[in-house]
Design a protein around this motif. Structure first.
Motif, PDB file in Angstrom:
ATOM      1  N   THR A  21       0.795  -1.231   0.000  1.00 27.94           N
ATOM      2  CA  THR A  21       0.000   0.000   0.000  1.00 27.94           C
ATOM      3  C   THR A  21       0.829   1.284   0.000  1.00 27.94           C
ATOM      4  OG1 THR A  21      -0.181  -0.090   2.415  1.00 27.94           O
ATOM      5  CG2 THR A  21      -1.924  -1.144   1.141  1.00 27.94           C
ATOM      6  N   ILE A  22       2.098   1.215   0.366  1.00 25.54           N
ATOM      7  CA  ILE A  22       2.951   2.411   0.304  1.00 25.54           C
ATOM      8  C   ILE A  22       3.859   2.318  -0.916  1.00 25.54           C
ATOM      9  CG2 ILE A  22       4.766   3.737   1.438  1.00 25.54           C
ATOM     10  CD1 ILE A  22       3.603   2.911   4.121  1.00 25.54           C
ATOM     11  N   PHE A  23       4.745   1.310  -0.921  1.00 28.73           N
ATOM     12  CA  PHE A  23       5.621   1.148  -2.078  1.00 28.73           C
ATOM     13  C   PHE A  23       4.826   0.801  -3.331  1.00 28.73           C
ATOM     14  CE2 PHE A  23       7.572  -2.124  -4.766  1.00 28.73           C
ATOM     15  CZ  PHE A  23       8.496  -1.323  -5.427  1.00 28.73           C
ATOM     16  N   GLY A  24       3.861  -0.129  -3.202  1.00 28.39           N
ATOM     17  CA  GLY A  24       3.087  -0.570  -4.363  1.00 28.39           C
ATOM     18  C   GLY A  24       2.319   0.566  -5.012  1.00 28.39           C
ATOM     19  N   LEU A  25       1.735   1.433  -4.184  1.00 29.34           N
ATOM     20  CA  LEU A  25       1.010   2.588  -4.709  1.00 29.34           C
ATOM     21  C   LEU A  25       1.949   3.525  -5.465  1.00 29.34           C
ATOM     22  CD1 LEU A  25      -1.404   4.542  -4.893  1.00 29.34           C
ATOM     23  CD2 LEU A  25      -0.821   5.342  -2.600  1.00 29.34           C
ATOM     24  N   SER A  26       3.075   3.847  -4.844  1.00 29.17           N
ATOM     25  CA  SER A  26       4.041   4.747  -5.483  1.00 29.17           C
ATOM     26  C   SER A  26       4.616   4.126  -6.762  1.00 29.17           C
ATOM     27  CB  SER A  26       5.172   5.072  -4.505  1.00 29.17           C
ATOM     28  OG  SER A  26       6.135   5.890  -5.103  1.00 29.17           O
ATOM     29  N   TYR A  27       4.952   2.843  -6.713  1.00 26.50           N
ATOM     30  CA  TYR A  27       5.527   2.143  -7.863  1.00 26.50           C
ATOM     31  C   TYR A  27       4.543   2.092  -9.029  1.00 26.50           C
ATOM     32  CZ  TYR A  27       7.077  -1.881 -10.649  1.00 26.50           C
ATOM     33  OH  TYR A  27       7.439  -2.723 -11.681  1.00 26.50           O
TER      34      TYR A  27
END
Length: 449
Positions: free
Chosen positions: A262-268
């Protein structure tokens, strides 16, 4: 005179009311804590950390998410002290009030363009308060539910409090999703502030609900028997170091998994893969919604088959999904992206999270339970929630978009949890009673206890 059936019905209704009230409060606290992560991935880097290098700005912004995670163990130590000495209820009122104030203030902060370096400093200070508040929140909310519950249903009722996390995430993500119709200029100017300012109303509701909850029978008994410890955290470290380490090891995969998604995946997905922000936010909201089913399902299952088997099943699911999740995102196909977030959250995270409340709290005696459960839970936060998403973002940038190192990292973390859970004793009451029947304790030990 009330019949036994009526008394049982009244007790069940009372437990459900208490659990619902605790879950509502937890939902609001997680909403406050998690909207920061969404904003940091989308907008805060540009408004509070402007740099010539967009990567530096993004990494700094994501690292401020970690500030809240590093503060959580301190919140656990401070607030659980009062939770084991004064009761489960009082710290929960304090955590909600402080969380609400910090979140509302973030929505009112001037940006770097207005006040310069003071803007990121104030932002980080508010994030610290958020971290301390949520650090003391989880243990109290879980104990309010599990200590009011029948022993044979602690897994289920404890998991109902856990749905506060996906509910809070759904509300937070949906609030940003609802702003997707704004153009970039409107969103950057004032739109992003709305979810933070909405916290004021939600917190008022949460405080009202929590004031109506009774203190738990377990704490009343500890108080009546005079077993309150003077410094609970020292007693936990001295008498239960193994359980603390097991709690840390058990938690590390669950928290790393959900925040990598939810943090890295969203940004990526939005920055590197150039996927629409609305698509990714919608997928995360849907994944959180499906967790509302999987979390209580596996909490209930742990009452039947034990905490350890269910937790190990969650580890296996996380290992099996570590590569396919990123393969699905890389297709850029809308349905595959949605499936990646939904399955990753509801299965890779939901199984472990469903059993976590009962598993960690049952490791400790009632007079040290707030402190022991909170520390075991929150010690994993700086690593899994703070460092792992930041490391994932940095590695992908350094490898020019390759995600296989992130998948390998998640597998290694999951193997650590497997070792921790295998070292733990089974805490489900039905299995504990079977163990005591098969291996009865010496009479002297029972009397001494």
């Amino acid at each position: 005179m009330n019949s036994p059936t009526m008394q049982t019905d009244d007790r069940i209704a009372s437990i459900r009311t208490i659990v619902a009230a605790s879950a509502i409060g937890t939902t609001i606290e997680w909403y406050d804590f998690l909207i920061y992560a969404t904003a940091a991935s989308l907008v805060l880097n540009k408004l509070f950390f402007p740099t010539e290098d967009p990567l530096v700005g993004k990494l700094i912004s994501i690292s401020t998410i970690g500030v809240g995670f590093f503060a959580r163990p301190f919140g656990a130590v401070i607030l659980s002290h009062f939770g084991d000495r004064l009761g489960r209820k009082s710290p929960l009122i304090l955590t909600m009030t402080s969380m609400g104030l910090a979140t509302t203030l973030i929505g009112l902060l001037p940006t770097y363009a207005s006040i310069g370096i003071a803007a990121p400093i104030l932002l980080v200070a508010c994030r610290l308060v958020q971290g301390i508040a949520v650090g003391g929140e989880w243990g109290g909310a879980v104990l309010i539910a599990t200590e009011h519950s029948p022993p044979e249903k602690r897994g289920f009722y404890g998991s109902l409090v856990q749905i506060g996390f996906p509910l809070g995430m759904s509300l937070g993500t949906a609030s940003f999703f609802a702003l997707a119709y704004l153009d970039d200029k409107q969103f950057m100017s004032w739109g992003w502030r709305i979810p933070f300012l909405a916290s004021a109303l939600l917190v008022a509701i949460g405080i009202f609900v929590r004031l109506r909850i009774d203190e738990t029978p377990d704490f009343k008994r500890v108080e009546r028997e005079g077993k309150i410890e003077r410094i609970p955290v020292l007693e936990v470290i001295r008498r239960h170091p193994k359980d603390l380490l097991i709690g840390l090891g058990a938690r590390i995969t669950e928290i790393s998994w959900i925040y990598v998604l939810t943090i890295f995946g969203l940004s990526y997905a939005v920055t590197t893969l150039a996927l629409p922000r609305s698509l990714v936010l919608g997928a995360i909201a849907l994944g959180a919604a499906v967790e509302l089913i999987t979390i209580p399902l596996f909490g209930h299952l742990s009452d039947r088959v034990g905490r350890r088997p269910v937790y190990l099943l969650g580890c296996i699911a996380a290992i099996g999904l570590s590569f396919p999740i990123f393969w699905a995102l890389a297709t850029r196909d809308s349905w595959m992206v949605i499936a990646a977030f939904v399955v990753g959250m509801s299965v890779g995270h939901g199984i472990m999270y469903g059993v976590q409340a009962s598993f960690l709290s049952e490791m400790f005696p009632s007079n040290l339970r707030y402190t022991g459960a909170s520390l075991g839970y929150q010690l994993a936060a700086p690593i899994g929630g703070g460092l792992v998403p930041l490391a994932a973002a940095a590695v992908v940038e350094l490898t020019h978009g390759a995600t296989w190192p992130v998948s390998l990292l998640m597998i290694l973390i999951a193997l650590t949890t497997v070792l921790a859970v295998r070292a733990a004793r089974e805490t489900a009451p039905i299995f504990e009673s079977q163990r005591l029947t098969a291996h009865p304790q010496p009479v002297v030990t029972v009397l001494a206890d």
